[in-house]
Design a protein around this motif. Structure first.
Motif, PDB file in Angstrom:
ATOM      1  N   CYS A  25      28.606 -17.349  98.196  1.00 29.46           N
ATOM      2  CA  CYS A  25      28.656 -17.708  99.628  1.00 29.46           C
ATOM      3  C   CYS A  25      27.257 -17.635 100.219  1.00 29.46           C
ATOM      4  CB  CYS A  25      29.629 -16.806 100.378  1.00 29.46           C
ATOM      5  SG  CYS A  25      29.027 -15.128 100.664  1.00 29.46           S
ATOM      6  N   GLY A  26      26.438 -16.691  99.718  1.00 24.61           N
ATOM      7  CA  GLY A  26      25.056 -16.577 100.194  1.00 24.61           C
ATOM      8  C   GLY A  26      24.837 -15.541 101.280  1.00 24.61           C
ATOM      9  N   HIS A  27      25.906 -14.926 101.791  1.00 21.08           N
ATOM     10  CA  HIS A  27      25.675 -13.933 102.848  1.00 21.08           C
ATOM     11  C   HIS A  27      26.554 -12.691 102.779  1.00 21.08           C
ATOM     12  CE1 HIS A  27      28.248 -17.209 104.580  1.00 21.08           C
ATOM     13  NE2 HIS A  27      29.051 -16.192 104.609  1.00 21.08           N
ATOM     14  N   CYS A  28      27.296 -12.497 101.696  1.00 18.88           N
ATOM     15  CA  CYS A  28      28.095 -11.261 101.587  1.00 18.88           C
ATOM     16  C   CYS A  28      27.213 -10.148 100.997  1.00 18.88           C
ATOM     17  CB  CYS A  28      29.333 -11.494 100.718  1.00 18.88           C
ATOM     18  SG  CYS A  28      28.944 -11.691  98.960  1.00 18.88           S
TER      19      CYS A  28
ATOM     20  N   CYS B 263      25.986 -11.037  97.442  1.00 20.06           N
ATOM     21  CA  CYS B 263      24.938 -12.068  97.459  1.00 20.06           C
ATOM     22  C   CYS B 263      23.617 -11.499  97.963  1.00 20.06           C
ATOM     23  CB  CYS B 263      25.369 -13.240  98.341  1.00 20.06           C
ATOM     24  SG  CYS B 263      26.624 -14.285  97.567  1.00 20.06           S
TER      25      CYS B 263
ATOM     26  N   CYS C  38      29.952 -12.465  93.706  1.00 17.21           N
ATOM     27  CA  CYS C  38      30.475 -12.889  95.017  1.00 17.21           C
ATOM     28  C   CYS C  38      31.935 -13.297  94.851  1.00 17.21           C
ATOM     29  CB  CYS C  38      29.666 -14.069  95.548  1.00 17.21           C
ATOM     30  SG  CYS C  38      30.333 -14.748  97.090  1.00 17.21           S
TER      31      CYS C  38
HETATM   32 ZN   LIG Z   1      28.709 -13.945  98.595  1.00 16.19          ZN
END
Ligand SMILES: [Zn+2]
Ligand SMILES: NC(=O)c1ccc[n+]([C@@H]2O[C@H](COP(=O)([O-])OP(=O)(O)OC[C@H]3O[C@@H](n4cnc5c(N)ncnc54)[C@H](O)[C@@H]3O)[C@@H](O)[C@H]2O)c1
Ligand SMILES: [Zn+2]
Length: 360
Positions: free
Chosen positions: A89-92, A95, A103
């Motif tokens: 996702c790039g923002h959890c 990540c 992720c």
């Molecule tokens: Zn993530």
């Protein structure tokens, strides 16, 4: 489009026509060029891991972008890509702490109240690992692919989608094998051969390949093994301990069995680390000697080689093009989608490295 459908545990996959939706804002429609057949797909067919049917399996693929969603800027139609089930996702928390392969954000999938990505006459067909590569097209999140150079042949690129990223990644990232160290790899399929190849690139001093099929052990030598052990000729653990004068610093299990996972731990020298890659059946427990931890022996899992695939895969392509990664030898057979069940039958014999489906 044509796809191989998994309907029932233990039954052959069926080649049928299904429909595929249009890309949502962050989705990409990819025409599948090639898809490798991995043992993980077989674990689901055999019911060792649960799956929701009907489902299109397959997760080791490369292809060409056909259409992109309104918000996608990373790729455009015509780009060559490798897919990866480690969609991020790039923002959890995972990540942002650099563990993108762990992720598990739901936002990379469609919600249940949205039109499904795959369907057959209006009924949901489940997507496997957010990919479903055993089909002529894939509709995936933009973070499930990496753009690659166009001089890379797509059938060999497909291998990077799972086997190579998993095997080489487990050596480079999960275990961080140092130059000169001793390594043992149990199981010489697509994943194990990639571990061996990765260990050779990492500069391991000794690489011991273990399998029960002699032709696989011969292949293992081509991939960089310095020693081979046929597990059917007596205790593999004992043989590794003798060969190394006390055990290896790094071991990798690339089969998915209780016995060989325990063997991986038992063949470590003091301070060594065993990395379990194989998918041990759900519910199976492994047993270890508690006292062995006193000499700082370690055991850990590796999922998809702890990858950062948008960085790793282009590097692996360079390795291949420089002659360091032996992807040509890894493809044992190129097949049509219709031959998929034969590929699983071949896999059960242990004789082949990888069968790769090539789409017209
Ligand atoms: Zn993530
Ligand atoms: N952790 C992950 O992210 C990940 C990713 C991909 C695959 N996997 C798993 O890795 C495992 C290997 O996958 P693959 O596609 O390379 O499988 P494969 O079937 O191609 O290879 C397995 C190899 O193990 C050998 N073997 C089987 N039983 C043996 C035994 N008792 N002793 C010694 N050798 C034996 C076979 O001869 C064969 O060469 C599977 O469990 C798969 O699900 C895990
Ligand atoms: Zn796989």
């Amino acid at each position: 489009m044509k796809a191989a459908i998994f309907r029932e545990v233990g039954q052959p996959l069926e080649i049928e026509n299904i429909s595929i939706s249009k890309p949502g804002p962050r989705e990409v429609l990819v025409r599948t060029a090639a898809a490798g057949v991995c043992h993980s797909d077989l674990h689901f067919i055999e019911g060792l891991y649960p799956a929701q049917t009907p489902m299109v399996l397959g997760h080791e693929s490369a292809g060409i972008v056909e259409q992109v969603g309104s918000d996608v800027t990373y790729v455009k139609p015509g780009d060559h890509v490798i897919t990866c089930l480690s969609v991020f996702c790039g923002h959890c928390e995972q990540c942002l702490t650099g563990h993108m392969s762990l992720c598990s954000s739901a936002e990379v999938r469609r919600d249940q109240d949205e039109e499904p990505r795959l369907a057959q006459e209006g009924t949901l067909v489940n997507q496997f690992a957010n990919l479903s590569s055993f089909a002529e097209q894939m509709l995936i999140h933009e973070h499930a692919l990496v753009k690659i150079r166009e001089d890379m042949p797509l059938d060999r690129a497909a291998l990077l989608g799972c086997a190579v990223t998993t095997g080489v990644g487990s050596v480079f990232h999960t275990a961080a094998v140092e130059p000169g160290s001793t390594v043992a790899v149990i199981g010489c399929g697509g994943v194990g051969l990639s571990c061996i190849n990765g260990a050779a690139i990492a500069g391991a001093g000794r690489i011991i390949a273990i399998d029960m099929v002699d032709s696989k052990l011969a292949m293992a030598k081509e991939f960089g093994a310095t020693d081979i052990v046929n597990g059917s000729n007596g205790d593999a653990v004992q043989q590794v301990i003798e060969l190394t004068g006390g055990g290896v610093q790094y071991s990798f299990e690339a089969i998915g069995l209780k016995q060989t996972a325990e063997d991986a731990f038992n063949m470590l020298r003091a301070g060594g680390a065993a990395t379990i890659i194989g998918m041990i059946p759900v519910g199976t427990k492994i047993e270890l000697m508690g006292a062995a931890f006193l000499q700082e022996r370690k055991i850990q899992g590796s999922f998809m080689g702890s990858n950062r695939f948008r960085i790793d895969m282009p590097r692996f392509i360079d390795f291949y093009l420089q002659g360091k990664l032996h992807l040509d030898q890894m493809i044992s057979k190129r097949i049509q989608l219709e031959q998929i069940n034969e590929a699983f039958a071949d896999m059960k014999t242990g004789a082949l490295a990888r069968s790769v489906i090539v789409f017209d």
